[in-house]
Enzyme design. Structure first.
Site, short mmCIF file in Angstrom:
data_model
loop_
_atom_site.label_atom_id
_atom_site.label_comp_id
_atom_site.label_asym_id
_atom_site.label_seq_id
_atom_site.Cartn_x
_atom_site.Cartn_y
_atom_site.Cartn_z
N CYS A 171 -10.31 -8.04 -1.52
CA CYS A 171 -10.66 -9.46 -1.46
C CYS A 171 -12.06 -9.64 -0.88
CB CYS A 171 -9.60 -10.25 -0.70
SG CYS A 171 -9.68 -12.03 -1.04
N GLU A 191 -2.21 -4.95 -0.65
CA GLU A 191 -1.46 -4.61 0.57
C GLU A 191 -0.25 -5.50 0.77
OE1 GLU A 191 -3.69 -8.10 1.93
OE2 GLU A 191 -4.13 -6.44 0.58
N HIS A 218 -4.87 -8.95 -3.42
CA HIS A 218 -4.38 -8.39 -2.17
C HIS A 218 -3.22 -7.42 -2.42
CE1 HIS A 218 -6.49 -10.46 1.14
NE2 HIS A 218 -6.66 -11.43 0.25
#
Length: 243
Positions: free
Chosen positions: A107, A213, A211
């Protein structure tokens, strides 16, 4: 032997905490790396000692990058900025890049990579990119698919996912505009927004705009990004040990 992965942090609004979302830590650990948070030290521009400690660096999400770092004045839609964090991450990037260390940006991280290599950003895609679709949903869980991403064949990103098209989450209002030096775009959303970049050189330098994660637990395919990054970091560590 596990590689040590440096993880960039952010300052709280009161500047009392230098912290990071636990999803980054969990994803690196699940991929076989040892995550270590690198603190922000106000006024410090030399992070060589931290770069020397780690085998790879993950640049995390967060604040908008101050536009004067890429030669622009702010648009009114600009969100929160932190020049302290910008200077800290640019210094970390410079040290890691010069050592040919594996670098992964998420990001804000992809945007930091681009700016560090003399590229520019759309400060607000909704006001600056005609026909931009949704990229920052409200009241939506971070592990929900939101829009599609088209991946270019023959790239590291395509090797990781093994497909031309995936769906991702999305939580950003800025994006890459003019590419930085020695970078190539490797994924787009359907409205033309850059969703991933890689280096054109012989190094592991990868940035994604979404994102992953936040997706690894519910959608394990996204762990592949961290696994490849950790593997590259291990190879970097082993090269250093063998010298």
């Amino acid at each position: 032997m596990k590689p040590i992965i440096g993880v960039t942090t952010f300052l709280s609004e009161q500047s009392k905490y230098s912290s990071v979302n636990k999803n980054y830590i969990d994803s690196i650990y699940a991929a076989g790396g040892l995550p270590v948070n690198i603190p922000i030290i106000a006024g410090e521009t030399n992070y060589d000692a931290y770069v020397d400690m780690v085998d790879g660096i993950l640049f995390t999400g967060g604040n908008d990058i101050a536009p004067y770092f890429f030669g622009e004045n702010p648009v009114k839609q600009l969100h929160s900025m932190s020049s302290v964090r910008d200077e800290y991450e640019l210094a970390l990037f410079k040290g890691a890049y010069e050592k040919n260390m594996p670098i992964f940006g998420i990001c804000r991280g992809i945007q930091l990579i681009n700016v560090a290599l003399e590229g520019t950003l759309y400060q607000d895609i909704y006001s600056q990119v005609p026909g931009a679709l949704g990229h920052y949903p409200e009241h939506t869980a971070a592990d929900e698919f939101y829009h599609s991403v088209q991946i270019t064949g023959g790239t590291k990103l395509h090797e990781i996912f093994g497909t031309d098209r995936i769906f991702t989450n999305s939580f950003h209002h800025q994006s890459v505009k003019a590419l930085g030096k020695n970078l190539v775009t490797t994924a787009f959303s359907e409205d033309g927004i850059v969703e991933a970049v890689e280096s054109t050189e012989d190094r592991f330098l990868l940035g994604v705009q979404w994102h992953p994660e936040a997706m690894t637990n519910r959608h394990p395919m996204f762990l592949g990004l961290f696994t490849r990054f950790v593997q590259e970091s291990l190879a970097y560590k082993q090269r250093g040990v063998s010298v």
